[in-house]
Write a protein that holds these residues in place. Sequence first.
Motif, PDB file in Angstrom:
ATOM      1  N   ASN A 176       0.868  -1.176   0.000  1.00  0.00           N
ATOM      2  CA  ASN A 176       0.000   0.000   0.000  1.00  0.00           C
ATOM      3  C   ASN A 176       0.908   1.230   0.000  1.00  0.00           C
ATOM      4  OD1 ASN A 176      -1.567   2.240   0.894  1.00  0.00           O
ATOM      5  ND2 ASN A 176      -3.047   0.868   1.860  1.00  0.00           N
ATOM      6  N   ARG A 177       1.002   1.890  -1.149  1.00  0.00           N
ATOM      7  CA  ARG A 177       1.939   3.006  -1.284  1.00  0.00           C
ATOM      8  C   ARG A 177       1.581   4.171  -0.368  1.00  0.00           C
ATOM      9  NH1 ARG A 177       5.886  -0.012  -2.897  1.00  0.00           N
ATOM     10  NH2 ARG A 177       5.510  -1.036  -4.902  1.00  0.00           N
ATOM     11  N   GLY A 178       0.291   4.304  -0.049  1.00  0.00           N
ATOM     12  CA  GLY A 178      -0.130   5.399   0.825  1.00  0.00           C
ATOM     13  C   GLY A 178       0.472   5.300   2.212  1.00  0.00           C
ATOM     14  N   ILE A 179       0.395   4.106   2.812  1.00  0.00           N
ATOM     15  CA  ILE A 179       0.961   3.970   4.161  1.00  0.00           C
ATOM     16  C   ILE A 179       2.475   3.848   4.111  1.00  0.00           C
ATOM     17  CG2 ILE A 179      -1.142   3.023   5.185  1.00  0.00           C
ATOM     18  CD1 ILE A 179       0.115   0.259   5.017  1.00  0.00           C
ATOM     19  N   GLU A 180       2.985   3.352   2.998  1.00  0.00           N
ATOM     20  CA  GLU A 180       4.438   3.290   2.839  1.00  0.00           C
ATOM     21  C   GLU A 180       5.032   4.695   2.885  1.00  0.00           C
ATOM     22  OE1 GLU A 180       7.074   0.094   0.353  1.00  0.00           O
ATOM     23  OE2 GLU A 180       5.747   1.405  -0.802  1.00  0.00           O
ATOM     24  N   ALA A 181       4.314   5.654   2.296  1.00  0.00           N
ATOM     25  CA  ALA A 181       4.769   7.047   2.298  1.00  0.00           C
ATOM     26  C   ALA A 181       4.736   7.649   3.700  1.00  0.00           C
ATOM     27  CB  ALA A 181       3.894   7.874   1.356  1.00  0.00           C
ATOM     28  N   LYS A 182       3.955   7.024   4.601  1.00  0.00           N
ATOM     29  CA  LYS A 182       3.863   7.509   5.980  1.00  0.00           C
ATOM     30  C   LYS A 182       4.894   6.861   6.896  1.00  0.00           C
ATOM     31  CE  LYS A 182      -1.149   8.178   5.513  1.00  0.00           C
ATOM     32  NZ  LYS A 182      -2.478   7.738   5.985  1.00  0.00           N
ATOM     33  N   GLY A 183       5.737   6.005   6.315  1.00  0.00           N
ATOM     34  CA  GLY A 183       6.806   5.408   7.120  1.00  0.00           C
ATOM     35  C   GLY A 183       6.595   3.964   7.503  1.00  0.00           C
ATOM     36  N   VAL A 184       5.583   3.314   6.918  1.00  0.00           N
ATOM     37  CA  VAL A 184       5.389   1.881   7.161  1.00  0.00           C
ATOM     38  C   VAL A 184       6.298   1.103   6.220  1.00  0.00           C
ATOM     39  CG1 VAL A 184       3.746  -0.027   7.069  1.00  0.00           C
ATOM     40  CG2 VAL A 184       3.019   2.216   7.942  1.00  0.00           C
ATOM     41  N   HIS A 185       7.060   0.182   6.750  1.00  0.00           N
ATOM     42  CA  HIS A 185       8.039  -0.550   5.952  1.00  0.00           C
ATOM     43  C   HIS A 185       7.541  -1.978   5.683  1.00  0.00           C
ATOM     44  CE1 HIS A 185      10.992   2.640   6.485  1.00  0.00           C
ATOM     45  NE2 HIS A 185      10.704   2.642   7.781  1.00  0.00           N
ATOM     46  N   TYR A 186       7.564  -2.378   4.422  1.00  0.00           N
ATOM     47  CA  TYR A 186       7.162  -3.727   4.040  1.00  0.00           C
ATOM     48  C   TYR A 186       8.352  -4.675   4.094  1.00  0.00           C
ATOM     49  CZ  TYR A 186       2.456  -2.457   2.578  1.00  0.00           C
ATOM     50  OH  TYR A 186       1.153  -2.039   2.573  1.00  0.00           O
ATOM     51  N   LEU A 187       8.093  -5.867   4.620  1.00  0.00           N
ATOM     52  CA  LEU A 187       9.123  -6.900   4.714  1.00  0.00           C
ATOM     53  C   LEU A 187       8.520  -8.263   4.382  1.00  0.00           C
ATOM     54  CD1 LEU A 187      10.907  -6.015   8.088  1.00  0.00           C
ATOM     55  CD2 LEU A 187      11.858  -5.727   5.797  1.00  0.00           C
ATOM     56  N   PRO A 188       9.324  -9.209   3.941  1.00  0.00           N
ATOM     57  CA  PRO A 188       8.839 -10.589   3.845  1.00  0.00           C
ATOM     58  C   PRO A 188       8.427 -11.074   5.241  1.00  0.00           C
ATOM     59  CG  PRO A 188      10.925 -10.318   2.692  1.00  0.00           C
ATOM     60  CD  PRO A 188      10.709  -9.063   3.472  1.00  0.00           C
ATOM     61  N   LEU A 189       7.490 -11.986   5.285  1.00  0.00           N
ATOM     62  CA  LEU A 189       6.953 -12.436   6.569  1.00  0.00           C
ATOM     63  C   LEU A 189       8.047 -12.987   7.485  1.00  0.00           C
ATOM     64  CD1 LEU A 189       4.275 -12.764   8.123  1.00  0.00           C
ATOM     65  CD2 LEU A 189       4.135 -15.083   7.205  1.00  0.00           C
ATOM     66  N   VAL A 190       8.971 -13.740   6.939  1.00  0.00           N
ATOM     67  CA  VAL A 190      10.005 -14.365   7.777  1.00  0.00           C
ATOM     68  C   VAL A 190      10.947 -13.330   8.383  1.00  0.00           C
ATOM     69  CG1 VAL A 190       9.950 -16.587   6.595  1.00  0.00           C
ATOM     70  CG2 VAL A 190      11.472 -14.778   5.750  1.00  0.00           C
ATOM     71  N   LYS A 191      11.034 -12.160   7.778  1.00  0.00           N
ATOM     72  CA  LYS A 191      11.858 -11.093   8.338  1.00  0.00           C
ATOM     73  C   LYS A 191      11.063 -10.186   9.266  1.00  0.00           C
ATOM     74  CE  LYS A 191      15.316 -10.919   4.651  1.00  0.00           C
ATOM     75  NZ  LYS A 191      16.051 -10.056   3.679  1.00  0.00           N
ATOM     76  N   LEU A 192       9.765 -10.107   9.034  1.00  0.00           N
ATOM     77  CA  LEU A 192       8.910  -9.268   9.886  1.00  0.00           C
ATOM     78  C   LEU A 192       8.701  -9.896  11.258  1.00  0.00           C
ATOM     79  CD1 LEU A 192       5.645  -7.445   8.960  1.00  0.00           C
ATOM     80  CD2 LEU A 192       5.545  -9.188  10.733  1.00  0.00           C
ATOM     81  N   LEU A 193       8.365 -11.184  11.286  1.00  0.00           N
ATOM     82  CA  LEU A 193       7.956 -11.832  12.533  1.00  0.00           C
ATOM     83  C   LEU A 193       8.978 -11.718  13.671  1.00  0.00           C
ATOM     84  CD1 LEU A 193       6.249 -15.061  11.108  1.00  0.00           C
ATOM     85  CD2 LEU A 193       5.143 -12.977  11.953  1.00  0.00           C
ATOM     86  N   PRO A 194      10.282 -11.902  13.426  1.00  0.00           N
ATOM     87  CA  PRO A 194      11.227 -11.872  14.545  1.00  0.00           C
ATOM     88  C   PRO A 194      11.424 -10.488  15.162  1.00  0.00           C
ATOM     89  CG  PRO A 194      12.162 -13.023  12.640  1.00  0.00           C
ATOM     90  CD  PRO A 194      10.948 -12.304  12.175  1.00  0.00           C
ATOM     91  N   GLN A 195      10.982  -9.427  14.474  1.00  0.00           N
ATOM     92  CA  GLN A 195      11.246  -8.077  14.949  1.00  0.00           C
ATOM     93  C   GLN A 195      10.117  -7.478  15.777  1.00  0.00           C
ATOM     94  OE1 GLN A 195      13.022  -5.306  12.101  1.00  0.00           O
ATOM     95  NE2 GLN A 195      13.151  -6.957  10.582  1.00  0.00           N
ATOM     96  N   CYS A 196       8.940  -8.110  15.771  1.00  0.00           N
ATOM     97  CA  CYS A 196       7.742  -7.439  16.279  1.00  0.00           C
ATOM     98  C   CYS A 196       7.430  -7.769  17.738  1.00  0.00           C
ATOM     99  CB  CYS A 196       6.546  -7.803  15.409  1.00  0.00           C
ATOM    100  SG  CYS A 196       6.730  -7.248  13.704  1.00  0.00           S
ATOM    101  N   ASP A 197       7.072  -6.723  18.464  1.00  0.00           N
ATOM    102  CA  ASP A 197       6.562  -6.893  19.826  1.00  0.00           C
ATOM    103  C   ASP A 197       5.068  -7.209  19.804  1.00  0.00           C
ATOM    104  OD1 ASP A 197       9.035  -5.914  21.277  1.00  0.00           O
ATOM    105  OD2 ASP A 197       8.582  -4.165  20.028  1.00  0.00           O
TER     106      ASP A 197
END
Length: 327
Positions: A176-197
């Motif tokens: 979603n380019r709209g939220i990406e422009a607001k600072g949301v970063h897209y990652l592959p699932l396997v890279k996202l999961l280990p970083q999230c609280d």
Amino acid sequence: MKIAFFSTQSYDKTYFTRYNTRHELVFFEAPLNEKTVALADGCQAVCAFVNDELNATVMEGLAKTGIQLIAMRCAGYNNIALEAAQKHIIKVVRVPAYSPHAVAEHAVALILTLNRKIHKAYNRVREGNFSLDKLIGFDVYGKTVGVIGTGKIGEVFCDIMKGFGCRVLAFDLVANRGIEAKGVHYLPLVKLLPQCDIISLHCPLTEQTRHLINAETINLMKPGVMLINTSRGALIHTHAAIEALKTGQIGYLGIDVYEQEEKLFFHNLSEEIIPDDAIMRLMSFPNVLVTSHQGFFTDEALTQIAQVTLQNIDDFEAGKPLVNKVI
């Protein structure tokens, strides 16, 4: 047009009656399934909900009763045998979006309630217990939040969490380019999961997303992660989640949906023995919060559901293009 409503609750009658101007509405509390399909006899359309069973047998029964249209008063349609509907020339329409703020805000409510233990504090104070023991939470500010699915609801959720001062990561097949422009970063699932609280699910249920959260993906998460699901129950493998709660890999679980909810949610079972061992086990954990599919339950959402559903039916009757058609 005469329309049979299934799985009817009091609020369905209130809102659909309020906004109906031309159709004959017949309300049934029973869910739509193979045993109740005959109730639609004499109607031209049925209005169904998320836990109604619209399999091939039901579709054949609807065709025999003269049903031409299935109007879903929800966004999801994974419970419909679409090929059977096409075979019997039955059109299917839905409400693709209704107050995405309602569901997104409910997800945030689950986060805050679990974190600050509001439900426990409320019960304590009502019993005269003003102790703060065991009520410690954490600052949401500065935490990393993972959002799986960034459609309209996921987008609103991202905006809210950015407002809390969180670092927001996202996973979706299409960015979603709209939220990406607001600072949301897209990652592959396997890279996202280990970083999230905190991880919040906002994707539809498909063959690809069924049990997206399973033993393997849970093990990729941070120990003690907070997991929130306001989307579809079967996104989470329930027994894998229970095992992860037992080990502490999942530190908090907030669910507004459940794999086997069709026999539980929207019903008062307070005087009955509930035979579902999995839901009873989930409810036994002090760090689990279950609500019964109420994320959509706001005045604004119910109004939009009724208005869009009735407009879908109006358009079908008038032979107009069906802007919200599934098939």
